[in-house]
Design a protein around this motif. Sequence first.
Motif, PDB file in Angstrom:
ATOM      1  N   PRO A 220       0.857  -1.213   0.031  1.00 28.13           N
ATOM      2  CA  PRO A 220      -0.080  -0.118   0.041  1.00 28.13           C
ATOM      3  C   PRO A 220       0.836   1.125  -0.087  1.00 28.13           C
ATOM      4  CG  PRO A 220      -0.022  -1.171   2.173  1.00 28.13           C
ATOM      5  CD  PRO A 220       0.437  -2.017   1.250  1.00 28.13           C
ATOM      6  N   ARG A 221       1.960   1.220   0.366  1.00 23.38           N
ATOM      7  CA  ARG A 221       2.921   2.369   0.311  1.00 23.38           C
ATOM      8  C   ARG A 221       3.639   2.762  -1.168  1.00 23.38           C
ATOM      9  NH1 ARG A 221       5.938   2.033   6.146  1.00 23.38           N
ATOM     10  NH2 ARG A 221       4.202   1.932   7.684  1.00 23.38           N
ATOM     11  N   LYS A 223       3.755   2.955  -5.249  1.00 15.57           N
ATOM     12  CA  LYS A 223       2.765   3.688  -6.326  1.00 15.57           C
ATOM     13  C   LYS A 223       2.481   2.601  -7.535  1.00 15.57           C
ATOM     14  CE  LYS A 223       4.287   8.193  -4.870  1.00 15.57           C
ATOM     15  NZ  LYS A 223       4.746   9.470  -5.379  1.00 15.57           N
ATOM     16  N   SER A 239      -0.307   7.373  -6.106  1.00 16.02           N
ATOM     17  CA  SER A 239      -0.556   6.808  -4.704  1.00 16.02           C
ATOM     18  C   SER A 239      -2.139   6.295  -4.538  1.00 16.02           C
ATOM     19  CB  SER A 239      -0.185   7.528  -3.606  1.00 16.02           C
ATOM     20  OG  SER A 239       1.283   7.920  -3.660  1.00 16.02           O
ATOM     21  N   ILE A 240      -2.500   5.090  -4.032  1.00 15.59           N
ATOM     22  CA  ILE A 240      -3.817   4.723  -4.055  1.00 15.59           C
ATOM     23  C   ILE A 240      -4.014   4.859  -2.642  1.00 15.59           C
ATOM     24  CG2 ILE A 240      -5.702   3.112  -4.273  1.00 15.59           C
ATOM     25  CD1 ILE A 240      -4.306   2.324  -6.777  1.00 15.59           C
ATOM     26  N   THR A 241      -5.389   5.480  -1.982  1.00 15.89           N
ATOM     27  CA  THR A 241      -5.678   5.611  -0.573  1.00 15.89           C
ATOM     28  C   THR A 241      -6.844   5.140  -0.146  1.00 15.89           C
ATOM     29  OG1 THR A 241      -6.250   8.073  -0.677  1.00 15.89           O
ATOM     30  CG2 THR A 241      -3.803   7.542  -0.296  1.00 15.89           C
ATOM     31  N   ASP A 242      -7.877   4.662  -1.396  1.00 17.28           N
ATOM     32  CA  ASP A 242      -9.026   4.047  -1.008  1.00 17.28           C
ATOM     33  C   ASP A 242      -8.902   2.830   0.095  1.00 17.28           C
ATOM     34  OD1 ASP A 242     -11.327   2.830  -1.099  1.00 17.28           O
ATOM     35  OD2 ASP A 242     -11.699   3.044  -3.563  1.00 17.28           O
ATOM     36  N   PRO A 243      -9.355   3.040   1.143  1.00 17.34           N
ATOM     37  CA  PRO A 243      -9.299   2.139   2.277  1.00 17.34           C
ATOM     38  C   PRO A 243      -9.878   0.666   1.863  1.00 17.34           C
ATOM     39  CG  PRO A 243     -10.711   3.840   2.993  1.00 17.34           C
ATOM     40  CD  PRO A 243     -10.081   4.378   1.655  1.00 17.34           C
ATOM     41  N   LEU A 246      -7.794  -1.013  -0.654  1.00 22.10           N
ATOM     42  CA  LEU A 246      -6.697  -1.361  -0.137  1.00 22.10           C
ATOM     43  C   LEU A 246      -6.908  -2.731   0.559  1.00 22.10           C
ATOM     44  CD1 LEU A 246      -4.747   1.812   0.698  1.00 22.10           C
ATOM     45  CD2 LEU A 246      -4.276   0.385  -1.321  1.00 22.10           C
ATOM     46  N   GLY A 266      -9.729  10.821  -7.827  1.00 25.78           N
ATOM     47  CA  GLY A 266      -8.748  11.269  -7.083  1.00 25.78           C
ATOM     48  C   GLY A 266      -8.303  13.012  -7.465  1.00 25.78           C
ATOM     49  N   THR A 284      -3.061  11.485  -6.387  1.00 19.40           N
ATOM     50  CA  THR A 284      -3.471  10.218  -5.450  1.00 19.40           C
ATOM     51  C   THR A 284      -4.926  10.084  -5.692  1.00 19.40           C
ATOM     52  OG1 THR A 284      -2.161  11.616  -3.549  1.00 19.40           O
ATOM     53  CG2 THR A 284      -4.085  10.098  -2.936  1.00 19.40           C
ATOM     54  N   THR A 286      -8.160   8.352  -4.620  1.00 18.56           N
ATOM     55  CA  THR A 286      -8.881   8.270  -3.314  1.00 18.56           C
ATOM     56  C   THR A 286      -9.929   7.367  -3.416  1.00 18.56           C
ATOM     57  OG1 THR A 286     -10.266  10.336  -3.931  1.00 18.56           O
ATOM     58  CG2 THR A 286      -8.568  10.794  -2.645  1.00 18.56           C
TER      59      THR A 286
END
Length: 302
Positions: A220-221, A223, A239-243, A246, A266, A284, A286
């Motif tokens: 997850p950290r 890219k 970067s993908i931050t969608d919880p 992930l 994003g 990013t 999101t």
Amino acid sequence: MELINNQSVKIHYDGSGERIRSHQMKASYVSASIEGFDTIYREAYKEANRIYKSKINTEILLEGGFQEGSLWWWLKLFTSESESQQSIETVSVSRSVLNSIQYAINLLRQMDLTTTEIVIKDTADGFEVDIDGERVVLDELQCAILTNPKIRSAISDIATPLTEDGIDTLTIDHGISSCPKIQITKEDKNNLVLRRSHKHIVEEGEIFGFYYVETLSYNPRSKWKLISKDNPAHSVTVSITDPKFLKRVSDNQEKFSKDDLLEVEGVWYKEKTKLTGKATVNYTITKVKDHIPAEEKQWKLL
């Protein structure tokens, strides 16, 4: 004709401690502080020369001295230029440098200790920084000084002696009525000693649509590299931050391969590490709205 300006700056550490009242301070603090002040003024004039296209040469000399119950010294700032003195709206470059240094230090003093990253944004009026939820406007030189990592590190060095018991205040006196004394107290020390990073956002916007997966990562950290479906010449590293996405990835509920198609939403921002440096773009994701495996995408998109 070469014009020479001689400006004296008084640096004054004071307090109730036995050492400081005996005109003593750790040698490491004194040397770091002197070097810090030298760095602040040298770097500030370099930034001013780049912004105003001036050619001001700066020489900084040290003159020590004592008075009862304190430790102090003078910095002698000699600035010179071979042509007529540059000015900005009737204010000399040298005066603008001193005022901008003071402005940057005061901003750092006001920042909450939880603010470990300074976010600066370009606006129609100049530059803005968030101070405890309030937008504060900066001009170009103030912004350049605040985003100069050498200057911020040097400000930390000159404030470090205040962490010593008995050293309570640092006064910086430029001896000019239009540039009041900078009074730094023990209460300010943590705000100034804290080493902050910064983010200078030049432009920002949204990213959305369909993108092919070029390279991927189950970390997850790390890219991902995506290629726009509508414009194959346009690729982005994101970067993908969608919880939820992930979590599905970490639970092995999602399997990926090159050329899979993602529908995403994003944000992006264009950033400079220095005011006078080059800009880079950060993306990013999101929200991943849909994942279409390569073998399914032909019929699913019909």
